[in-house]
Design an enzyme around this catalytic site. Sequence first.
Site, PDB file in Angstrom:
ATOM      1  N   GLN A   1       5.693   4.885  -0.308  1.00  0.00           N
ATOM      2  CA  GLN A   1       6.135   6.266  -0.046  1.00  0.00           C
ATOM      3  C   GLN A   1       7.481   6.276   0.668  1.00  0.00           C
ATOM      4  OE1 GLN A   1       2.574   7.568   2.125  1.00  0.00           O
ATOM      5  NE2 GLN A   1       2.229   9.054   0.489  1.00  0.00           N
TER       6      GLN A   1
ATOM      7  N   CYS B   1       0.821  -1.205   0.000  1.00  0.00           N
ATOM      8  CA  CYS B   1       0.000   0.000   0.000  1.00  0.00           C
ATOM      9  C   CYS B   1       0.863   1.267   0.000  1.00  0.00           C
ATOM     10  CB  CYS B   1      -0.959  -0.058   1.185  1.00  0.00           C
ATOM     11  SG  CYS B   1      -2.424   0.959   1.023  1.00  0.00           S
ATOM     12  N   HIS B   2       0.702   2.128   1.007  1.00  0.00           N
ATOM     13  CA  HIS B   2       1.463   3.377   1.086  1.00  0.00           C
ATOM     14  C   HIS B   2       2.898   3.176   1.558  1.00  0.00           C
ATOM     15  CE1 HIS B   2      -2.576   5.024   0.711  1.00  0.00           C
ATOM     16  NE2 HIS B   2      -2.049   6.198   0.471  1.00  0.00           N
ATOM     17  N   GLY B   3       3.295   1.939   1.847  1.00  0.00           N
ATOM     18  CA  GLY B   3       4.686   1.661   2.194  1.00  0.00           C
ATOM     19  C   GLY B   3       5.639   2.116   1.098  1.00  0.00           C
TER      20      GLY B   3
END
Length: 198
Positions: free
Chosen positions: A122, A118-120
């Site tokens: 970033q 997911c947003h990992g």
Amino acid sequence: MAAKILMLVGDFVEDYEVMVPFQALQMVGHTVHAVCPNKKSGESVRTAVHDFEGDQTYSEKPGHNFTLNANFAEVKPADYDALVVPGGRAPEYLRLNQDVIAMVQHFAKTNKPIAAICHGAQLLAAAGAIRGKRCCAYPACAPEVQAAGGQYVEVPVTEAVVDGNLVTAPAWPAHPRWLAEFLKVLGTRIEHAELMAV
């Protein structure tokens, strides 16, 4: 062979994306140390549940408190075999911490297994860990993946992408595939015995 795995978390990490891999990786015999900057073992981070309910983006609800089991200040990345980066809102602020960035860079430079969901992405993007790599993430992170020199791959929400040591997935519905692929990269073998009814 059992691996020693570092998990980087922070407040409002996605609930399933921290709880499920933390427990599942231990279930198959690996050691997992979950850490957060400025926090110690026994302290906790708040989690958030992100769901897909037909809106233009995910909804967010309060999750559980997740208890850390190692001290961030004492972590030495060289002592670990692999890295896990859950998603949620935590990666957007964790990427501002230079110690966190240095930890991620260690795993990337030494070609140790990295699993991010997911947003990992970033955090991986901020650390320069996806340049030249094929990866996926929550679709809203695609511009960051591309700006960091990664090749964003669009896959169904239940799928994962593997590029060498890097295993990524778009969100928690991909857990079965993402974790299975990560275990392969770790060299973990799970053997199935036939069950017999008595």
